[in-house]
Each structure stands twice: as structure tokens, then as C-alpha cells.
Design an enzyme around this catalytic site. Sequence first.
Site, mmCIF file in Angstrom:
data_model
loop_
_atom_site.group_PDB
_atom_site.id
_atom_site.type_symbol
_atom_site.label_atom_id
_atom_site.label_comp_id
_atom_site.label_asym_id
_atom_site.label_seq_id
_atom_site.Cartn_x
_atom_site.Cartn_y
_atom_site.Cartn_z
ATOM 1 C CG ASP A 68 -0.348 -0.105 2.526
ATOM 2 O OD1 ASP A 68 0.886 -0.275 2.591
ATOM 3 O OD2 ASP A 68 -1.072 -0.014 3.538
ATOM 4 C CB SER A 69 4.593 1.698 0.027
ATOM 5 O OG SER A 69 4.841 0.540 -0.747
ATOM 6 C CG ASP A 107 0.409 -4.053 2.128
ATOM 7 O OD1 ASP A 107 0.489 -4.939 3.008
ATOM 8 O OD2 ASP A 107 1.171 -3.068 2.073
ATOM 9 C CE LYS A 137 3.198 -6.097 3.927
ATOM 10 N NZ LYS A 137 2.617 -4.916 4.643
ATOM 11 C CD GLU A 139 0.172 -1.629 8.290
ATOM 12 O OE1 GLU A 139 -0.214 -0.905 9.232
ATOM 13 O OE2 GLU A 139 0.689 -1.178 7.248
ATOM 14 C CD GLU A 205 7.742 -0.310 7.851
ATOM 15 O OE1 GLU A 205 6.865 -1.072 7.380
ATOM 16 O OE2 GLU A 205 7.879 0.870 7.489
HETATM 17 N N1 LIG Z 1 8.905 5.406 -0.172
HETATM 18 C C1 LIG Z 1 8.513 4.713 0.888
HETATM 19 N N2 LIG Z 1 9.401 3.918 1.522
HETATM 20 C C2 LIG Z 1 9.025 3.205 2.625
HETATM 21 O O1 LIG Z 1 9.873 2.469 3.176
HETATM 22 C C3 LIG Z 1 7.684 3.300 3.074
HETATM 23 C C4 LIG Z 1 6.784 4.140 2.369
HETATM 24 N N3 LIG Z 1 7.221 4.827 1.289
HETATM 25 N N4 LIG Z 1 5.489 4.259 2.732
HETATM 26 C C5 LIG Z 1 4.948 3.374 3.718
HETATM 27 C C6 LIG Z 1 5.922 3.083 4.761
HETATM 28 C C7 LIG Z 1 6.256 4.272 5.654
HETATM 29 N N5 LIG Z 1 7.609 3.968 6.032
HETATM 30 C C8 LIG Z 1 8.448 4.804 6.771
HETATM 31 C C9 LIG Z 1 8.274 6.169 6.739
HETATM 32 C C10 LIG Z 1 9.121 7.006 7.432
HETATM 33 C C11 LIG Z 1 10.167 6.494 8.186
HETATM 34 C C12 LIG Z 1 11.071 7.407 8.927
HETATM 35 O O2 LIG Z 1 10.927 8.615 8.892
HETATM 36 N N6 LIG Z 1 12.076 6.851 9.621
HETATM 37 C C13 LIG Z 1 13.139 7.621 10.284
HETATM 38 C C14 LIG Z 1 13.592 6.918 11.569
HETATM 39 C C15 LIG Z 1 12.759 7.275 12.737
HETATM 40 C C16 LIG Z 1 13.414 6.887 14.033
HETATM 41 O O3 LIG Z 1 14.648 7.014 14.150
HETATM 42 O O4 LIG Z 1 12.677 6.531 14.993
HETATM 43 C C17 LIG Z 1 14.366 7.682 9.366
HETATM 44 O O5 LIG Z 1 15.127 8.655 9.481
HETATM 45 O O6 LIG Z 1 14.567 6.756 8.582
HETATM 46 C C18 LIG Z 1 10.336 5.105 8.205
HETATM 47 C C19 LIG Z 1 9.475 4.271 7.500
HETATM 48 C C20 LIG Z 1 8.059 2.758 5.395
HETATM 49 N N7 LIG Z 1 7.221 2.652 4.223
HETATM 50 C C1 LIG Z 2 7.272 -1.629 3.315
HETATM 51 C C2 LIG Z 2 6.402 -2.817 3.057
HETATM 52 C C3 LIG Z 2 6.615 -3.906 4.046
HETATM 53 C C4 LIG Z 2 4.949 -2.429 2.940
HETATM 54 O O1 LIG Z 2 4.102 -2.751 3.720
HETATM 55 C C5 LIG Z 2 4.573 -1.578 1.796
HETATM 56 O O2 LIG Z 2 5.394 -1.368 0.882
HETATM 57 O O3 LIG Z 2 3.422 -1.114 1.781
HETATM 58 MG MG LIG Z 3 2.242 -1.710 3.453
#
Ligand SMILES: Nc1nc(=O)c2c([nH]1)NC[C@@H]1CN(c3ccc(C(=O)N[C@@H](CCC(=O)O)C(=O)O)cc3)CN21
Ligand SMILES: CC(C)C(=O)C(=O)O
Ligand SMILES: [Mg+2]
Length: 288
Positions: A68-69, A107, A137, A139, A205
Amino acid sequence: MTFEAAQNPSGDTKSLYGGTSARNRRVTVHDIAAAKRRGEKWPMLTAYDAMTASVFDEAGIPVMLVGDSMGNVHLGYETTVPVTLDEMTILSAAVVRGTKRALVVGDLPFGSYQEGPVQALRSATRLVKDAGVGAVKLEGGERSLPQTELLVQAGIPVMSHLGLTPQSVNTLGYRVQGRGDEAAHRLLHDAKSAQAAGAFAVVLELVPAEVAAEITRSLEIPTIGIGAGPDTDAQVLVYTDMVGLTGGKVPRFTKQYANLRQTLGDAAKAFADEVAGGTFPQEEHTFH
Ligand SMILES: Nc1nc(=O)c2c([nH]1)NC[C@@H]1CN(c3ccc(C(=O)N[C@@H](CCC(=O)O)C(=O)O)cc3)CN21
Ligand SMILES: CC(C)C(=O)C(=O)O
Ligand SMILES: [Mg+2]
């Protein structure tokens, strides 16, 4: 004949990824269980269209997730929350059509399973019948237990997704989950619940590597990490992050293996310059 042999009439024991010859049938959840028993690590990528999916299928990627990303990366939403089951069905069908060998996992989007097991079964059935996915999948561990159980009973393989569950962004934010003893213990409990309910794999994740490693050791089903360190059985990335196509900020757990954003932009500029300068099309592109 054993159950395993019946599922595997070709006697196929080659690895999920990197076998000596290309597989001549789709990957099944049984192949995935066998990979865990052999201690193999394997890759999963997201895909959202037939063309990209065919590239990954030919590259030997054994499992493709229609995440769903796609709401973020393809439809331009801020989060995955607005994604609909109709949108998931259309793109999942495209990925199934673009692949011959990968197991395609769809998803279940936000709002399509939270009401309860009956709603989950209706939604999952749509993805299985109309799109042709081999698994879905959803959540949540404990909180999605009745949904997982009913789907598995109905014959639909379920992949569970724990840790940072982006559909809960409005309560969790995008923060590392499972830090501290209590949270780590809850995560392990959720993972065991998903396994007991019949899930065939668990996505972890944004969880500490040590917690993901312990969960991986404790489960008989494979763990698939994204920002969960090196010790999960499998790794998944959002493909647009992995090829450098996503614009703006990407999560730190991503590794960029190409810069398609640059390549696409350069191609668009080269085309535009040639049109403006009158050097495209030339004789070989022209009919008389
Ligand atoms: N382009 C994209 N990549 C992804 O991996 C992803 C999506 N979209 N959309 C759905 C979810 C959202 N996801 C995310 C979104 C933001 C962070 C984030 O801002 N992480 C911080 C770390 C935060 C922390 O330290 O607690 C980072 O800096 O990576 C992580 C996963 C993973 N998924
Ligand atoms: C990041 C993966 C596990 C996901 O759920 C997505 O792409 O939506
Ligand atoms: Mg997803």
C-alpha cells in the site's frame, strides 16, 4: 507421498533466489517454509505495475509485495491511509500479469480488515479472485489475530506485518518500535501470535536489530526485515527507494542501488532539447 512432495512434484529443492536454473512455476508458501528450514536468506521487493514486476521476475526476485506504499510513491498521497481496496486490486492484478515465477502478495489497505474477520475475508477474497494474488498481508499481531485465523482457514496465506505499521501513523508516528524490554517482549508476543494464527511469514519494520534477531530465532516462520538489521530471514525494500526514484526524504534503512530519478530526468531533458532544436525525429523515425 509426503505432503511436502505432493506440493512439490518437481522435487524442487533449489534455493528461493539464485538457484542454478530458473524455476518453471510460481513460488509457493511451501517453498518459503523450506527456505527457512535450509537457513536461506532471500529478497522481497515491492512492485506496483506489470512492467516493473516483469523486470524483477526476470531478475529472480521470488516474492513481490504490492504494498500500500503505492499510495505514497505512485498515487501521491501523504500516507498509506487513503489507499482503497479498488486501487490495490487494480495494481495487484497488473503485478500478477507481469510475473511468471514470483509469489505475489497483496497488502490489505487501511479500513479493509479492521472491522473484523468477515470484512477481512471479503477484502482478501477480492484480491485473490479479482487480482490473482497468492497471499495477502495485514498489519498487526494480536490485534489482527481473528482476521489471520479466518483467512488461513479459508485457504488464503497471510503475511503479518509488525513493528512500525504505517497504517497506524496517526497513533504511532514513524518511530522505531520495540525499544526497551517491555516493548520488545510485546513484539515477540505479537510475532508468536501471528505464527500461531497460521501466518506464513512476518514483516518486521523499523525495530532494533537485536529484537528482530531474537524474534527470527524464536519463530518457525520466516521474518522479513525492513529497517530491522541483518539477522532476519529475508529483507524487503520499497523498490522506488532502492532504485533512487522516490523524490524527497527516504527512510535511513533504505539503500539506493541506482539513480533512476537522475536517469529519467536526463532522458526527458535530452528528448525535450531535441524536439525544441528540431533534431528529433530523424529519417529513421519517419514514415512516407
Ligand atoms: N517510499 C517509501 N518507503 C518506505 O519504506 C515506506 C513508504 N514509502 N510508505 C509506507 C511506509 C512508511 N515507512 C516509513 C516512513 C518514514 C520512516 C522514517 O521517517 N524513519 C526515520 C527513523 C525514525 C526513528 O529514528 O525513529 C528515518 O530517518 O529513517 C520510516 C518508514 C516505510 N514505508
Ligand atoms: C514496506 C512494506 C513492508 C509495505 O508494507 C509496503 O510497501 O506497503
Ligand atoms: Mg504496506
